[in-house]
Design an enzyme around this catalytic site. Structure first.
Site, PDB file in Angstrom:
ATOM      1  N   ARG A 224       4.780  -2.585  -8.247  1.00  0.00           N
ATOM      2  CA  ARG A 224       4.155  -3.605  -7.403  1.00  0.00           C
ATOM      3  C   ARG A 224       5.067  -4.815  -7.354  1.00  0.00           C
ATOM      4  O   ARG A 224       5.668  -5.187  -8.381  1.00  0.00           O
ATOM      5  CB  ARG A 224       2.780  -4.021  -7.970  1.00  0.00           C
ATOM      6  CG  ARG A 224       1.652  -3.052  -7.670  1.00  0.00           C
ATOM      7  CD  ARG A 224       1.315  -2.994  -6.181  1.00  0.00           C
ATOM      8  NE  ARG A 224       0.221  -2.091  -5.859  1.00  0.00           N
ATOM      9  CZ  ARG A 224       0.359  -0.843  -5.385  1.00  0.00           C
ATOM     10  NH1 ARG A 224       1.555  -0.321  -5.211  1.00  0.00           N
ATOM     11  NH2 ARG A 224      -0.699  -0.113  -5.085  1.00  0.00           N
ATOM     12  N   HIS A 272       7.782   0.410   0.930  1.00  0.00           N
ATOM     13  CA  HIS A 272       6.615   0.945   0.224  1.00  0.00           C
ATOM     14  C   HIS A 272       6.372   2.421   0.584  1.00  0.00           C
ATOM     15  O   HIS A 272       5.282   2.804   1.008  1.00  0.00           O
ATOM     16  CB  HIS A 272       5.360   0.106   0.509  1.00  0.00           C
ATOM     17  CG  HIS A 272       4.323   0.248  -0.585  1.00  0.00           C
ATOM     18  ND1 HIS A 272       3.579  -0.795  -1.059  1.00  0.00           N
ATOM     19  CD2 HIS A 272       3.931   1.327  -1.303  1.00  0.00           C
ATOM     20  CE1 HIS A 272       2.763  -0.369  -2.009  1.00  0.00           C
ATOM     21  NE2 HIS A 272       2.965   0.932  -2.175  1.00  0.00           N
TER      22      HIS A 272
HETATM   23  P1  NAP Z   1      -1.618   4.400 -14.476  1.00  0.00           P
HETATM   24  O1  NAP Z   1      -1.754   5.864 -14.767  1.00  0.00           O
HETATM   25  O2  NAP Z   1      -2.821   3.538 -14.512  1.00  0.00           O
HETATM   26  O3  NAP Z   1      -0.520   3.840 -15.496  1.00  0.00           O
HETATM   27  C1  NAP Z   1      -0.272   2.492 -15.661  1.00  0.00           C
HETATM   28  C2  NAP Z   1       0.611   2.306 -16.888  1.00  0.00           C
HETATM   29  O4  NAP Z   1       0.894   0.919 -17.042  1.00  0.00           O
HETATM   30  C3  NAP Z   1      -0.077   2.761 -18.183  1.00  0.00           C
HETATM   31  O5  NAP Z   1       0.832   3.387 -19.029  1.00  0.00           O
HETATM   32  C4  NAP Z   1      -0.548   1.441 -18.771  1.00  0.00           C
HETATM   33  O6  NAP Z   1      -0.675   1.445 -20.189  1.00  0.00           O
HETATM   34  C5  NAP Z   1       0.585   0.538 -18.374  1.00  0.00           C
HETATM   35  N1  NAP Z   1       0.174  -0.861 -18.433  1.00  0.00           N
HETATM   36  C6  NAP Z   1      -0.796  -1.498 -17.726  1.00  0.00           C
HETATM   37  N2  NAP Z   1      -0.884  -2.777 -18.090  1.00  0.00           N
HETATM   38  C7  NAP Z   1       0.047  -2.966 -19.065  1.00  0.00           C
HETATM   39  C8  NAP Z   1       0.444  -4.067 -19.850  1.00  0.00           C
HETATM   40  N3  NAP Z   1      -0.158  -5.271 -19.719  1.00  0.00           N
HETATM   41  N4  NAP Z   1       1.415  -3.893 -20.745  1.00  0.00           N
HETATM   42  C9  NAP Z   1       2.022  -2.692 -20.907  1.00  0.00           C
HETATM   43  N5  NAP Z   1       1.700  -1.587 -20.182  1.00  0.00           N
HETATM   44  C10 NAP Z   1       0.719  -1.737 -19.281  1.00  0.00           C
HETATM   45  O7  NAP Z   1      -0.939   4.182 -13.064  1.00  0.00           O
HETATM   46  P2  NAP Z   1       0.016   5.191 -12.249  1.00  0.00           P
HETATM   47  O8  NAP Z   1      -0.787   6.177 -11.525  1.00  0.00           O
HETATM   48  O9  NAP Z   1       1.095   5.648 -13.173  1.00  0.00           O
HETATM   49  O10 NAP Z   1       0.608   4.172 -11.176  1.00  0.00           O
HETATM   50  C11 NAP Z   1       1.343   3.022 -11.572  1.00  0.00           C
HETATM   51  C12 NAP Z   1       1.493   2.082 -10.401  1.00  0.00           C
HETATM   52  O11 NAP Z   1       2.404   2.622  -9.447  1.00  0.00           O
HETATM   53  C13 NAP Z   1       0.221   1.876  -9.573  1.00  0.00           C
HETATM   54  O12 NAP Z   1      -0.632   0.936 -10.176  1.00  0.00           O
HETATM   55  C14 NAP Z   1       0.772   1.359  -8.282  1.00  0.00           C
HETATM   56  O13 NAP Z   1       0.895  -0.039  -8.393  1.00  0.00           O
HETATM   57  C15 NAP Z   1       2.168   1.997  -8.209  1.00  0.00           C
HETATM   58  N6  NAP Z   1       2.310   2.988  -7.128  1.00  0.00           N
HETATM   59  C16 NAP Z   1       3.243   2.761  -6.160  1.00  0.00           C
HETATM   60  C17 NAP Z   1       3.449   3.682  -5.145  1.00  0.00           C
HETATM   61  C18 NAP Z   1       4.513   3.466  -4.113  1.00  0.00           C
HETATM   62  O14 NAP Z   1       4.603   4.227  -3.141  1.00  0.00           O
HETATM   63  N7  NAP Z   1       5.354   2.477  -4.282  1.00  0.00           N
HETATM   64  C19 NAP Z   1       2.679   4.858  -5.117  1.00  0.00           C
HETATM   65  C20 NAP Z   1       1.733   5.054  -6.113  1.00  0.00           C
HETATM   66  C21 NAP Z   1       1.559   4.113  -7.129  1.00  0.00           C
HETATM   67  P3  NAP Z   1      -1.742   2.394 -20.914  1.00  0.00           P
HETATM   68  O15 NAP Z   1      -1.176   3.807 -20.752  1.00  0.00           O
HETATM   69  O16 NAP Z   1      -1.736   1.940 -22.292  1.00  0.00           O
HETATM   70  O17 NAP Z   1      -3.040   2.215 -20.165  1.00  0.00           O
END
Ligand code: NAP
Length: 309
Positions: A224, A272
């Site tokens: 993000r 994006h």
């Molecule tokens: P997810 O499964 O919710 O994983 C988020 C990760 O971030 C988890 O490991 C979480 O820790 C960690 N995290 C959150 N807050 C934190 C903090 N304060 N300190 C340290 N670690 C923290 O999400 P995901 O499915 O992998 O997706 C991640 C992000 O990718 C999405 O939120 C979105 O913003 C982005 N995204 C972008 C696209 C694109 O096309 N550019 C597409 C899809 C997603 P824990 O494991 O301990 O909970």
């Protein structure tokens, strides 16, 4: 009995996702009707694409869950009128798409592709021998669904991968850290930001933390935009602390034409597109959650409203 799923999204989203959803619902042992327009008090599930186009969810008195077609939920997670669970998209092609995008951009930097792609001018530039992957430490901020999939893919290519998450983790072959982000960034030659946008992650990549990477590190941000302090990144690019950044997400999207990232010689902007939700596998995820809800089972991929993701 027929279950009613209200589709919330643009006309284009409907054209993209509705056919696959209707097909997936046909495979369920229950009758689910997908509609783009329905009396809120009779809706059982909200299937939501796009940005929030409902502010007040309180008329949805019977709704059992909001099923998001996207991975990110920052635009709805703090909406107090949503009194039912929010489930975000996990799978749905997002993981494979993100692995492909991240591996492609890591490899671009790693093997120095630009040297040869931009140098088709008759000069024999054979002076650059990249280190092998084993000598190129990569740090992935975020070890969730996407970060873990990317970490595993890069590990399988031989990169030493450090992952950073909020809660402690143990994943085969990956150095997992959950303490100070500075430790995770220390000496990284590539950094991939795959954190959600929350108050705790905003500006996590700032002057102080960017200074922890190896000099001349590469940065990918498919997570993000607000994860990065833009001014600090521009300064790090100008000083050479960060050699190049590939940015897929921004504070303001579409990225305004006047934004300095467009013109910076050491920035690649992608609009994006790192990983889009793919209709067929995503429809199966949504259908599965509706089936679970109707069977009285807990929903999967529920959002932690307090943590914000
Ligand atoms: P997810 O499964 O919710 O994983 C988020 C990760 O971030 C988890 O490991 C979480 O820790 C960690 N995290 C959150 N807050 C934190 C903090 N304060 N300190 C340290 N670690 C923290 O999400 P995901 O499915 O992998 O997706 C991640 C992000 O990718 C999405 O939120 C979105 O913003 C982005 N995204 C972008 C696209 C694109 O096309 N550019 C597409 C899809 C997603 P824990 O494991 O301990 O909970």
């Amino acid at each position: 009995m027929t279950v009613t799923a209200l589709f919330v999204g643009s006309d284009q989203d409907w054209d993209t996702y509705a056919p696959a959803l209707i097909e997936a619902f046909k495979d369920l042992p229950l009758s689910v009707t997908l509609t783009a327009d329905h009396a809120p008090e009779t809706v059982d599930y909200i299937v939501m694409a796009g940005s929030q186009i409902i502010d007040d969810f309180s008329p949805f008195t019977k709704c059992k869950a909001l099923l998001r077609l996207w991975a990110g939920v920052e635009d709805i997670v703090h909406n107090d009128t949503i009194t039912f669970p929010i489930c975000r998209m996990v799978g749905g092609g997002l993981d494979q798409g993100m692995v492909e995008w991240v591996v492609a951009h890591v490899m671009r930097y790693h093997v120095g592709m630009d040297t040869h792609i931009h140098g088709q001018d008759g000069v024999w530039r054979n002076g650059f021998v990249p280190p092998l992957a084993g000598d190129r430490p990569v740090t992935i901020l975020g070890l969730g669904a996407l970060g873990t999939a990317c970490a595993q893919a890069l590990t399988s290519l031989g990169f030493p991968v450090t992952g950073w998450s909020r809660s402690p983790k143990s994943i085969d072959g990956i150095r997992c850290l959950s303490n100070d982000v500075a430790d995770a960034l220390q000496n990284a030659q590539m950094v991939v930001a795959l954190l959600p946008k929350t108050p705790d992650t905003e500006n996590i990549l700032n002057a102080e933390t960017l200074a922890k990477t190896a000099k001349g590190a590469y940065l990918l941000n498919p997570g993000r935009g607000p994860l990065i302090d833009d001014t600090a990144l521009l300064a790090a690019l100008d000083s050479g602390q960060i050699a190049h950044a590939t940015l897929d997400t921004f504070r303001k999207e579409p990225l305004p034409e006047s934004d300095p990232f467009w013109a910076h010689p050491h920035v690649t902007v992608t609009p994006h597109i790192a990983s889009a939700t793919r209709p067929k596998p995503a429809a199966r995820v949504i259908a599965d959650n509706i089936q679970r809800g109707e069977a009285g089972l807990p929903f999967v991929h529920t959002v932690d409203r307090t943590a914000g993701y």
